[in-house]
Scaffold this motif. Structure first.
Motif, PDB file in Angstrom:
ATOM      1  N   GLN A 142      52.178  25.035  42.293  1.00  0.00           N
ATOM      2  CA  GLN A 142      52.672  25.617  43.546  1.00  0.00           C
ATOM      3  C   GLN A 142      52.917  27.119  43.397  1.00  0.00           C
ATOM      4  OE1 GLN A 142      55.671  22.519  43.764  1.00  0.00           O
ATOM      5  NE2 GLN A 142      54.780  21.711  45.651  1.00  0.00           N
ATOM      6  N   GLU A 143      53.424  27.511  42.242  1.00  0.00           N
ATOM      7  CA  GLU A 143      53.656  28.947  42.036  1.00  0.00           C
ATOM      8  C   GLU A 143      52.327  29.710  41.965  1.00  0.00           C
ATOM      9  OE1 GLU A 143      54.681  32.734  40.155  1.00  0.00           O
ATOM     10  OE2 GLU A 143      53.698  31.154  38.997  1.00  0.00           O
ATOM     11  N   SER A 144      51.301  29.034  41.436  1.00  0.00           N
ATOM     12  CA  SER A 144      49.993  29.694  41.361  1.00  0.00           C
ATOM     13  C   SER A 144      49.371  29.858  42.753  1.00  0.00           C
ATOM     14  CB  SER A 144      49.041  28.941  40.424  1.00  0.00           C
ATOM     15  OG  SER A 144      48.615  27.717  40.987  1.00  0.00           O
ATOM     16  N   VAL A 145      49.742  28.977  43.668  1.00  0.00           N
ATOM     17  CA  VAL A 145      49.270  29.111  45.059  1.00  0.00           C
ATOM     18  C   VAL A 145      49.871  30.387  45.664  1.00  0.00           C
ATOM     19  CG1 VAL A 145      49.452  28.088  47.371  1.00  0.00           C
ATOM     20  CG2 VAL A 145      48.893  26.634  45.407  1.00  0.00           C
ATOM     21  N   ALA A 146      51.165  30.580  45.420  1.00  0.00           N
ATOM     22  CA  ALA A 146      51.804  31.806  45.916  1.00  0.00           C
ATOM     23  C   ALA A 146      51.142  33.042  45.291  1.00  0.00           C
ATOM     24  CB  ALA A 146      53.299  31.779  45.595  1.00  0.00           C
ATOM     25  N   ALA A 147      50.823  32.954  43.993  1.00  0.00           N
ATOM     26  CA  ALA A 147      50.240  34.118  43.294  1.00  0.00           C
ATOM     27  C   ALA A 147      48.843  34.449  43.821  1.00  0.00           C
ATOM     28  CB  ALA A 147      50.191  33.846  41.788  1.00  0.00           C
ATOM     29  N   ILE A 148      48.018  33.426  44.025  1.00  0.00           N
ATOM     30  CA  ILE A 148      46.635  33.708  44.472  1.00  0.00           C
ATOM     31  C   ILE A 148      46.652  34.224  45.918  1.00  0.00           C
ATOM     32  CG2 ILE A 148      45.998  31.356  45.241  1.00  0.00           C
ATOM     33  CD1 ILE A 148      43.223  31.825  44.089  1.00  0.00           C
ATOM     34  N   GLN A 149      47.559  33.705  46.728  1.00  0.00           N
ATOM     35  CA  GLN A 149      47.605  34.167  48.122  1.00  0.00           C
ATOM     36  C   GLN A 149      48.151  35.600  48.204  1.00  0.00           C
ATOM     37  OE1 GLN A 149      47.739  29.679  50.042  1.00  0.00           O
ATOM     38  NE2 GLN A 149      49.393  31.043  50.614  1.00  0.00           N
ATOM     39  N   ARG A 150      49.068  35.944  47.297  1.00  0.00           N
ATOM     40  CA  ARG A 150      49.558  37.334  47.227  1.00  0.00           C
ATOM     41  C   ARG A 150      48.390  38.252  46.841  1.00  0.00           C
ATOM     42  NH1 ARG A 150      52.762  37.085  42.968  1.00  0.00           N
ATOM     43  NH2 ARG A 150      54.156  35.710  44.086  1.00  0.00           N
ATOM     44  N   HIS A 151      47.592  37.798  45.887  1.00  0.00           N
ATOM     45  CA  HIS A 151      46.421  38.566  45.443  1.00  0.00           C
ATOM     46  C   HIS A 151      45.469  38.814  46.623  1.00  0.00           C
ATOM     47  CE1 HIS A 151      43.214  39.897  42.792  1.00  0.00           C
ATOM     48  NE2 HIS A 151      42.419  38.920  43.187  1.00  0.00           N
ATOM     49  N   TRP A 152      45.275  37.793  47.456  1.00  0.00           N
ATOM     50  CA  TRP A 152      44.388  37.926  48.623  1.00  0.00           C
ATOM     51  C   TRP A 152      44.893  39.021  49.572  1.00  0.00           C
ATOM     52  CZ3 TRP A 152      39.818  36.897  50.709  1.00  0.00           C
ATOM     53  CH2 TRP A 152      39.666  36.797  52.083  1.00  0.00           C
ATOM     54  N   VAL A 153      46.186  38.992  49.843  1.00  0.00           N
ATOM     55  CA  VAL A 153      46.761  39.991  50.758  1.00  0.00           C
ATOM     56  C   VAL A 153      46.593  41.396  50.151  1.00  0.00           C
ATOM     57  CG1 VAL A 153      48.937  40.798  51.785  1.00  0.00           C
ATOM     58  CG2 VAL A 153      48.366  38.367  51.830  1.00  0.00           C
ATOM     59  N   GLU A 154      46.833  41.498  48.842  1.00  0.00           N
ATOM     60  CA  GLU A 154      46.682  42.807  48.174  1.00  0.00           C
ATOM     61  C   GLU A 154      45.220  43.268  48.223  1.00  0.00           C
ATOM     62  OE1 GLU A 154      50.385  42.064  45.066  1.00  0.00           O
ATOM     63  OE2 GLU A 154      48.329  41.929  44.314  1.00  0.00           O
ATOM     64  N   CYS A 155      44.290  42.339  48.006  1.00  0.00           N
ATOM     65  CA  CYS A 155      42.860  42.710  48.022  1.00  0.00           C
ATOM     66  C   CYS A 155      42.422  43.139  49.420  1.00  0.00           C
ATOM     67  CB  CYS A 155      41.994  41.540  47.544  1.00  0.00           C
ATOM     68  SG  CYS A 155      42.135  41.250  45.785  1.00  0.00           S
ATOM     69  N   LEU A 156      42.908  42.423  50.450  1.00  0.00           N
ATOM     70  CA  LEU A 156      42.539  42.826  51.818  1.00  0.00           C
ATOM     71  C   LEU A 156      43.056  44.236  52.103  1.00  0.00           C
ATOM     72  CD1 LEU A 156      42.977  39.745  54.209  1.00  0.00           C
ATOM     73  CD2 LEU A 156      40.895  40.627  53.165  1.00  0.00           C
ATOM     74  N   ALA A 157      44.282  44.522  51.654  1.00  0.00           N
ATOM     75  CA  ALA A 157      44.865  45.851  51.906  1.00  0.00           C
ATOM     76  C   ALA A 157      44.098  46.933  51.152  1.00  0.00           C
ATOM     77  CB  ALA A 157      46.336  45.849  51.504  1.00  0.00           C
ATOM     78  N   ALA A 158      43.688  46.619  49.910  1.00  0.00           N
ATOM     79  CA  ALA A 158      43.051  47.638  49.066  1.00  0.00           C
ATOM     80  C   ALA A 158      41.530  47.690  49.257  1.00  0.00           C
ATOM     81  CB  ALA A 158      43.371  47.350  47.597  1.00  0.00           C
ATOM     82  N   GLY A 159      40.983  46.688  49.953  1.00  0.00           N
ATOM     83  CA  GLY A 159      39.532  46.625  50.138  1.00  0.00           C
ATOM     84  C   GLY A 159      38.794  46.320  48.842  1.00  0.00           C
ATOM     85  N   CYS A 160      39.438  45.555  47.935  1.00  0.00           N
ATOM     86  CA  CYS A 160      38.755  45.233  46.677  1.00  0.00           C
ATOM     87  C   CYS A 160      38.403  43.738  46.620  1.00  0.00           C
ATOM     88  CB  CYS A 160      39.605  45.632  45.470  1.00  0.00           C
ATOM     89  SG  CYS A 160      41.175  44.799  45.430  1.00  0.00           S
ATOM     90  N   GLU A 161      37.462  43.405  45.727  1.00  0.00           N
ATOM     91  CA  GLU A 161      36.983  42.024  45.616  1.00  0.00           C
ATOM     92  C   GLU A 161      38.029  41.189  44.862  1.00  0.00           C
ATOM     93  OE1 GLU A 161      32.975  41.652  44.156  1.00  0.00           O
ATOM     94  OE2 GLU A 161      33.327  39.601  43.469  1.00  0.00           O
ATOM     95  N   PRO A 162      38.399  40.021  45.413  1.00  0.00           N
ATOM     96  CA  PRO A 162      39.364  39.180  44.688  1.00  0.00           C
ATOM     97  C   PRO A 162      38.803  38.743  43.330  1.00  0.00           C
ATOM     98  CG  PRO A 162      39.046  38.390  46.948  1.00  0.00           C
ATOM     99  CD  PRO A 162      38.020  39.461  46.718  1.00  0.00           C
TER     100      PRO A 162
END
Ligand code: NAD
Ligand code: 89V
Length: 340
Positions: A288-308
């Protein structure tokens, strides 16, 4: 505020919705499920009023920034391609598709539409696994030459996910895919693969045991061994136990998240247990904690325009290992993994 929509309100989606709710700057504004009861229960649980039975209708009606697909695999290709047609960034649960060709087409559709695509491949986002990788990156054990990634369990995984007992393929496609991805994350790409499979539980259709040997491009060897047929007194589900031998030291991620770092002169022991999020439940809390981590990564990638990190393109390499594992087991030989 990013506006997301989630498709598939089943067993695992609740974790994703909890994690989205905790993240700042993102809101799930609409949900979809072909099953009206699941749709209503999930909508009520998470207070989401915009609900759809049909994903095409939802994407046509809603103003969205991304789509999160949490359905079972047979629907993944059509839903990812639908999102691509709407030029919407998309996350799709693993396994991306049942065949490599389908997955390749999905990645190509997103690339052609110019939209980011991430696979919800969350195991490498688990805090204990990231802690182990950090120690390797720091050079503490020198150059790794051997690793073992073991997931051995007797947990009744079929109770919450009955479809796992029904498919012609089971453990490599559903669970081994995670462990192969972790092996890539820790040891790098594989050049060869040999696999044996067994079905121990007569009540299921697919294989519930897989033993895989990877030959890594740099010369290292890994063993990935998975079982859902192992009677264990102190059940460790869903922990992955890892050991890595390097030319200067050795690392072990042992039961109950104990990380040991050793060489000839010293032995250090660290507790790398994942945090228990407010909505999490043992023994699932690490996942469950890894779900939070990967979804945080997605939001950061969308903001930065980088590939997940776990983009569709990256995940094709994990799927190539899944493909090679089934081929190796069927043909009884070592497979050269295509460096696609
Ligand atoms: P599930 O059967 O409980 O839920 C799937 C839901 O999707 C169902 O409610 C179903 O009605 C709905 N659905 C199916 N096709 C649809 C469509 N075309 N449009 C709208 N709704 C549709 O399955 P689950 O156990 O939640 O698994 C879902 C996915 O999550 C699978 O791919 C599975 O492998 C994955 N999963 C991942 C993890 C992980 O740790 N990453 C853990 C468990 C499951
Ligand atoms: O990740 C998964 O899809 C799950 C589980 C971790 C239980 O194997 O099926």
């Amino acid at each position: 505020m990013l506006r997301g929509a989630l498709i598939g309100c089943g067993f695992f989606a609740a974790n994703q919705l909890h994690a989205w709710r905790d993240l700042e700057g993102v809101e799930i504004v609409a949900i979809c499920d072909t099953d009206a009861t699941r749709l209503a229960v999930t909508g009520d649980q998470f207070g989401i009023v915009r609900r759809y039975i049909d994903a095409a209708e939802m994407l046509a009606a809603e103003k969205l920034d991304f789509v999160d697909i949490a359905t079972t695999p047979p629907s993944h290709r059509a839903l990812v391609e639908l999102a691509a047609r709407h030029r919407l960034p998309v996350i799709c649960q693993k396994p991306l598709a049942a065949t490599y060709a389908d997955a390749e087409a999905m990645v190509a559709a997103c690339a052609a539409a110019g939209v980011p695509m991430m696979v919800h491949e969350n195991f490498r986002w688990q805090a204990p696994i990231r802690a182990l990788r950090t120690v390797i990156d720091e050079g503490r054990i020198g150059t790794p030459f051997f690793a073992r990634f073991a997931f051995r369990s007797g947990f009744d995984v079929y109770a919450a996910q009955p479809y796992l007992a029904e498919g012609e393929r089971f453990i490599i496609e559903d669970l081994g895919i995670h462990i192969l991805d972790v092996a890539r994350f820790v040891m790098g790409e594989a050049a060869t693969l040999a696999c044996r499979i067994q079905r121990v539980n007569p009540a299921i259709r697919g294989e519930d045991v897989a033993t895989i040997m990877l030959g890594h491009a740099g010369g290292a060897t890994s063993i990935v061994d998975c079982s859902y047929a192992t009677p264990i007194h102190d059940e460790l589900f869903p922990q992955t136990l890892i050991e890595v031998d390097g030319d200067r030291g050795r690392l072990k991620l042992e039961a109950n998240y104990r990380l040991t770092i050793e060489d000839r002169d010293s032995l250090e022991v660290h507790d790398v247990a994942p945090p228990l999020l407010s909505w999490a439940e043992r023994p699932w809390h690490g996942i469950q904690e890894s779900v939070a981590a990967i979804q945080r990564h997605w939001v950061e990638c969308l903001a930065a325009g980088c590939e997940p990190d776990t983009s569709g393109r990256d995940n094709l390499r994990t799927l190539a290992l899944v493909d090679a594992a089934y081929r190796s087991a069927a043909e009884g030989r070592t497979i050269d993994v295509d460096p696609r």
